[in-house]
Scaffold this active site. Structure first.
Site, PDB file in Angstrom:
ATOM      1  CG  PHE A 423      63.751  47.054  20.853  1.00  0.00           C
ATOM      2  CD1 PHE A 423      64.327  47.961  21.779  1.00  0.00           C
ATOM      3  CD2 PHE A 423      62.436  46.544  21.135  1.00  0.00           C
ATOM      4  CE1 PHE A 423      63.710  48.300  22.928  1.00  0.00           C
ATOM      5  CE2 PHE A 423      61.915  46.915  22.429  1.00  0.00           C
ATOM      6  CZ  PHE A 423      62.589  47.690  23.454  1.00  0.00           C
ATOM      7  CG  ASP A 425      63.830  44.117  14.457  1.00  0.00           C
ATOM      8  OD1 ASP A 425      63.212  45.020  13.988  1.00  0.00           O
ATOM      9  OD2 ASP A 425      63.183  43.326  15.209  1.00  0.00           O
ATOM     10  CG  ASP A 494      60.243  47.322  18.763  1.00  0.00           C
ATOM     11  OD1 ASP A 494      60.052  46.199  19.147  1.00  0.00           O
ATOM     12  OD2 ASP A 494      60.937  47.641  18.175  1.00  0.00           O
ATOM     13  CG  ASP A 499      53.901  40.843  18.955  1.00  0.00           C
ATOM     14  OD1 ASP A 499      54.951  40.324  18.832  1.00  0.00           O
ATOM     15  OD2 ASP A 499      53.233  41.006  20.086  1.00  0.00           O
TER      16      ASP A 499
END
Length: 523
Positions: A423, A425, A494, A499
């Protein structure tokens, strides 16, 4: 010409023009095209590159860390704020919550310091970043505001004032792109009603709910909680407003209360409050540079808004609340006595998102394409090197969050979840650079290090996102090459990298490279 160089959109138009299309016009494919577009971006990028030696080293370290942590979909429900079936949430509650969460999952970073940035008070803590969004939703549900019910978003009760209370901040900074978030909720509510609504379900909010809310508005002052009282796990240490006033304003809204519970850890796009096990791994990615002051994930562009009626039965009370209540005491505005909440009639379930999922037929790719087809706010596309490219961050993470929340079962069962990409970002590109997977040209490197903003759709921003997707795909392939039975996919990689980036920033003194600054709704 390589197959990846073919403009599939143009090819489809030509097929339709000559009656050769092999799909009906309303048929939705399960191929999102994101991975091919990411490779196209990588092949033509000049400011972002992937280091193959760094990729192999990162794959080995990531696999070791994930094995030691037993990293899996089970971690999703361990997040402190994520809803769970064991808390009393029904399947429709869970699905609607996750849809709302990922509809608004963008732009949480701030240029302010940790104390001044946007924060949400809930359960005796102050939450920032992605966690602040989830805390807003839980706080609103606890206070009787059905913020995760799509039918509510376009109802007369859902005024700007009510939405502003839902996102109320404990500091002077409001949530980024507040107006766009409100517009997205209303737009999505209308799309769900028009395309996936049931004629037998009510379009607005039940009259019985509104009537009961009016009755609660006149509740006697003796029935209200005292200042400083523990309310739904939130202990207000600071001076609180008149709780009866807060109850009056909130209880005039339709209720959809849910129980609260504690959890421990996070996965996928959240600011963790506790230390992640195994966080000391991949030490080579961390420097002694102090953490950047404030930023935390996000971005967006304005969307069309739907004009709403300015006067509703609740507007006067919410106006009074926002003008009279000190901002830092906002959680009390959602406080209602437990006996009052139990006495409220329940809002009828909204199954429109469930019907959307049923049309996806357990295909994550088809769900992503359905979202992009019907919802402009999920249509995360742009152009690069003369070609339309799809990145679809929030549409893909919705499928991934459902997969994690239901542990791959029921509404989280997807036959092709392994086809979902990373994803794209802020945090994962930042972490990939720290792992020596991504390298930047001097001009781009300077732009990021000096915290200068970057427009959404700028060539640099597209290269950062596209190359990150392709880099995670190469990491996935390398892990499976060496460990064929690893059972890893881009979703888990991801989540792990996100994290890890957050944990390194908080625990180990920060990452050497800040994340890029782009403000948009796409991530």
């Amino acid at each position: 010409m390589d197959d990846d160089d073919i403009d599939l959109d143009l090819l489809d138009l030509l097929r339709q023009r000559f009656g050769m299309s092999n799909q009906q016009s309303d048929e939705v494919s399960s191929d999102t095209g994101v991975l091919n577009d990411a490779k196209h971006i990588y092949d033509n990028a000049i400011d972002v590159s992937i280091d193959m030696y760094g990729t192999k080293a990162a794959a080995a370290s990531i696999h070791t860390a994930m094995e030691q942590q037993s990293y899996s979909t089970n971690a999703w429900s361990q997040h402190d704020l994520h809803p769970k079936l064991s808390e009393g949430f029904s399947e429709v509650d869970m699905v609607n919550f996750i849809f709302t969460m990922d509809l608004l999952n963008f732009s949480f970073w701030s240029e302010l310091d940790a104390e001044s940035r946007y924060q949400v008070e809930y359960r005796g803590k102050r939450w920032t970043g992605y966690n602040s969004l989830v805390a807003c939703l839980r706080r609103a549900l606890d206070g009787g505001v059905p913020i995760t019910t799509p039918r509510f978003w376009s109802s007369a009760q859902a005024t700007d004032e009510v939405f502003k209370l839902v996102f109320f901040s404990a500091t002077d900074e409001q949530i980024p792109l507040l107006e766009q978030r409100i517009a997205l909720l209303r737009e999505a509510g209308e799309v769900l009603n028009e395309s996936f609504g049931d004629p037998e379900e009510p379009e607005g909010v039940d009259d019985a709910v509104a009537e009961k809310g009016a009755q609660l508005l006149s509740a006697e002052e003796s029935d209200t909680p005292d200042e400083g009282q523990l309310i739904e796990g939130v202990e207000h240490e600071s001076e609180a407003p008149d709780s009866n006033q807060g109850e009056a304003a909130m209880s005039n809204l339709p209720p959809e209360s849910r129980p609260a519970a504690d959890r421990s850890q996070l996965i996928g796009g959240a600011d963790q409050e506790s230390e992640v096990p195994g966080s000391a791994l991949i030490d080579g990615a961390v420097s002694d540079v102090p953490p950047e002051s404030g930023p935390d994930v996000g971005m967006n562009q304005p969307l069309r808004r739907t004009e709403r009626e300015s006067e509703t039965p609740v507007s006067a009370q919410t106006d009074a609340l926002t003008s009279d209540v000190p901002p830092k005491s906002s959680p009390a505005s959602f406080a209602l006595e437990a006996k009052e909440r139990k006495a409220k009639p329940e809002l009828k379930p909204d199954h429109s998102v469930m019907r959307l999922l049923e049309k996806a037929e357990h295909s994550a790719g088809k769900l992503v394409n359905l979202l992009a087809k019907h919802f402009p706010c999920f249509r995360d596309e742009t152009r690069f090197d003369g070609k339309k490219v799809r990145l679809l961050k929030r549409a893909q993470i919705l499928a991934a969050d459902l997969w994690g929340a239901f542990n791959g079962q029921d509404y989280g069962h997807f036959d092709d979840v392994d086809n979902i990409t990373m994803f794209a970002d802020y945090r994962v590109p930042q972490m990939l650079h720290s792992l020596s997977v991504l390298t930047y040209s001097p001009p781009l490197d300077n732009r990021i290090r000096t915290l200068q903003p970057m427009d959404s759709g700028h060539s640099w921003e597209v290269q950062l996102r596209g190359c990150s997707i392709w880099a995670v795909e190469l990491i996935r392939r390398e892990i499976l090459r060496v460990h064929p039975d690893a059972g890893v996919n881009a979703v888990l990689i991801d989540f792990f990298l996100y994290d890890l980036a957050k944990d390194k920033e908080r625990v180990a003194g920060g990452l050497a490279m800040p994340h890029h600054r782009t403000r948009s709704i796409w991530y």
